[in-house]
Design an enzyme around this catalytic site. Sequence first.
Site, PDB file in Angstrom:
ATOM      1  N   HIS A  96     -12.728  -2.439  -2.317  1.00  0.00           N
ATOM      2  CA  HIS A  96     -11.765  -1.361  -1.835  1.00  0.00           C
ATOM      3  C   HIS A  96     -11.798  -0.025  -2.650  1.00  0.00           C
ATOM      4  CE1 HIS A  96      -7.421   0.095  -1.558  1.00  0.00           C
ATOM      5  NE2 HIS A  96      -7.416  -0.538  -0.437  1.00  0.00           N
ATOM      6  N   ASP A 123     -10.822  -7.501  -8.699  1.00  0.00           N
ATOM      7  CA  ASP A 123      -9.660  -7.228  -7.881  1.00  0.00           C
ATOM      8  C   ASP A 123      -9.001  -8.197  -7.400  1.00  0.00           C
ATOM      9  OD1 ASP A 123      -8.308  -6.141  -5.754  1.00  0.00           O
ATOM     10  OD2 ASP A 123      -9.522  -4.715  -5.398  1.00  0.00           O
ATOM     11  N   GLN A 165      -6.094  -9.225  -2.824  1.00  0.00           N
ATOM     12  CA  GLN A 165      -6.007 -10.126  -1.691  1.00  0.00           C
ATOM     13  C   GLN A 165      -6.071 -11.551  -1.890  1.00  0.00           C
ATOM     14  OE1 GLN A 165      -5.168  -9.059   1.460  1.00  0.00           O
ATOM     15  NE2 GLN A 165      -5.418  -6.873   1.038  1.00  0.00           N
ATOM     16  N   LYS A 189       2.050  -7.480  -1.790  1.00  0.00           N
ATOM     17  CA  LYS A 189       1.042  -8.262  -1.036  1.00  0.00           C
ATOM     18  C   LYS A 189       1.492  -9.867  -1.059  1.00  0.00           C
ATOM     19  CE  LYS A 189      -2.879  -5.111  -1.115  1.00  0.00           C
ATOM     20  NZ  LYS A 189      -2.736  -4.190   0.238  1.00  0.00           N
ATOM     21  N   CYS A 215      -9.465   1.581   3.683  1.00  0.00           N
ATOM     22  CA  CYS A 215      -9.886   2.057   2.377  1.00  0.00           C
ATOM     23  C   CYS A 215     -11.033   1.406   1.804  1.00  0.00           C
ATOM     24  CB  CYS A 215      -8.934   1.721   1.095  1.00  0.00           C
ATOM     25  SG  CYS A 215      -7.122   2.390   1.397  1.00  0.00           S
TER      26      CYS A 215
HETATM   27  N1  PMP Z   1      -7.983  -3.768  -3.511  1.00  0.00           N
HETATM   28  C1  PMP Z   1      -7.892  -4.755  -2.675  1.00  0.00           C
HETATM   29  C2  PMP Z   1      -8.675  -5.545  -2.108  1.00  0.00           C
HETATM   30  C3  PMP Z   1      -6.769  -4.413  -1.643  1.00  0.00           C
HETATM   31  O1  PMP Z   1      -6.754  -4.847  -0.574  1.00  0.00           O
HETATM   32  C4  PMP Z   1      -5.782  -3.296  -1.826  1.00  0.00           C
HETATM   33  C5  PMP Z   1      -4.682  -2.760  -0.922  1.00  0.00           C
HETATM   34  N2  PMP Z   1      -4.889  -2.488   0.474  1.00  0.00           N
HETATM   35  C6  PMP Z   1      -5.835  -2.618  -3.319  1.00  0.00           C
HETATM   36  C7  PMP Z   1      -6.783  -3.261  -3.802  1.00  0.00           C
HETATM   37  C8  PMP Z   1      -4.878  -1.762  -3.404  1.00  0.00           C
HETATM   38  O2  PMP Z   1      -3.793  -2.323  -3.824  1.00  0.00           O
HETATM   39  P1  PMP Z   1      -2.191  -1.183  -3.913  1.00  0.00           P
HETATM   40  O3  PMP Z   1      -2.374  -0.200  -2.994  1.00  0.00           O
HETATM   41  O4  PMP Z   1      -1.283  -2.397  -3.960  1.00  0.00           O
HETATM   42  O5  PMP Z   1      -2.559  -0.857  -5.434  1.00  0.00           O
END
Ligand code: PMP
Length: 412
Positions: free
Chosen positions: A126, A203, A206, A229, A367
Site C-alpha cells: 500500500h 503492515d 488488513q 478497519k 493506494c
Molecule cells: N496498509 C494497508 C494494507 C491498507 O489497506 C491501508 C488502508 N487502506 C493502509 C495501510 C493505510 O491505513 P490507514 O489509512 O488507516 O492509515
Amino acid sequence: MVAPPYDIEAVRRDFPILEQKVNGQALVYLDSAASSQRPRAVIDAVRRHYETSHANVHRGAHELSVRATEAYEDARACVAAHIGAEDAAEIVFVRGTTEAINLVAGSLGKAHIGPGDEILLTKMEHHSNLVPWQLLAERTGATLRFVDVSPEGRLVLDDYARMLSERTRLVGVTHISNSLGVINPVREIAALAHEAGAFCLVDGAQAAPHLALDMGALGCDFYAFSGHKMCGPTGIGVLWARRAILEEMPPYQGGGEMIASVTLAGSTWAAVPHKFEAGTPNIAGAVGLGAAIRYLNAIGLDAIRRYETELLGYALERLGEIEGLRIYGPTDERVGVLSFTYLDVHAHDLATILDQRGIAIRAGHHCNQPLMEHLGVDATARASLYLYSTFQEVDALCEALHLAGEIFCRSA
Ligand code: PMP
C-alpha cells in the site's frame, strides 16, 4: 467439540448502520477493507466516555483526568493482550497504520539508515508502506528494492534470498494485501530478515481485522494497524514494537506529554511508549478501539474467520461463474478482499451502477498504483467482506454485476 453456529443475524443487529436503505435499496456494504462499520458496543463506549469520563490524560490531579487516564491505559493493555505483546509499553497509539509507518521511517530511519543502505519492500505494498520509505530514501541516500509478485498474486519468496544482504537495514511487508487479499508468510519473511541482520516491519492494516495475532510467534520487530478497519473509531491506530527497540529509537514528534524535562537548553524524553505520543492523544478513539477488540473477542476471531472463509468460498464460486469477470489474487491463503475487473466496464462505472442498487464497493487503484501497473490495469473494482457480510449480499452483488454486464453489452 463442534463449534456453535455463527449467528449472523445477531451480529448484524449489532451494527445500526446496516439497517438503512441506500438509493431505495437495502444497504449492501462491501467496502469494509476501506473502513469497517462500528457495532453499538463501540459507539456506546465512545459516547459513555464523553458523557462521563472525559478530561485530558496523564496530567490532571482531578477525578475526571484520573478516569480518562485509566480508560486510555486500559485500552493500551487491552490491545497488548489482544496481539500477544509482552508489555503494554510496546503499544504506541497513533492515528493509524500510515502514521505508525511514518513514525518508524522518521525515527528508526533517522537513527539507523544511511547512504548505501537498502530497504527491501514488495510490489504489493500500500502507498502507506512505500511513500514514507521513498521520503526516507530521498533524505538519506538509501536505496529501495522490491520483491516481485507472481502471476497468481503471491510474493516471490526466492527474491528474499536473492535480494537480502548485509546492506539491507529493513524489510517492510504487508501481512495481507488490500488488493489481492493474499495472506503473506510474514513469519518466514521476518526470520529471513533477521538472518540478514535487518529489521522487519509488517503492515497489519488488513490482517488485524481478520486474524488472531501473536507478536511473539510472528517474530517481526514492528507491526502497524488501524482501528477503523476492525470495528473501532477512525483516527486511532497502533504501532507495536519490541520495547528494547522503542527505547533505542529517537522521538518522532516533539511537544507535550513526550518529555521527562525541558529547559531552554534542551529536553529529555519520557519513557516508552509516551516518548512517541506527543500532544493530547485520541483518548476516546483508544477507548473505542478497546471496545472494538472486546466486541470481536466476544464473538471470537476464530468463529469470525470460519464464517468469513465459508462466505469467501461462496463468493469466489459465484463470482467465478460470471463470464468476463477476472478476480485478482490466489484462491487459497487469502481473505475476502476481492479485486476484480469485468468485461471492459471501467471500475468506477461498475461502482456507480452498483451504488444505484444500494451496493457499496470500492473502485480505483486502492493506494496500490505500482501493483496495478504490475497487474496491467489502471483500476479494479473491489468488494470486501467482513463479519457482518452475508451470502445474500454476495448474491445481490452477482445479480447487480449480471445487470451491469447486460447494460454494458447493449450499449457497446
Ligand atoms: N496498509 C494497508 C494494507 C491498507 O489497506 C491501508 C488502508 N487502506 C493502509 C495501510 C493505510 O491505513 P490507514 O489509512 O488507516 O492509515
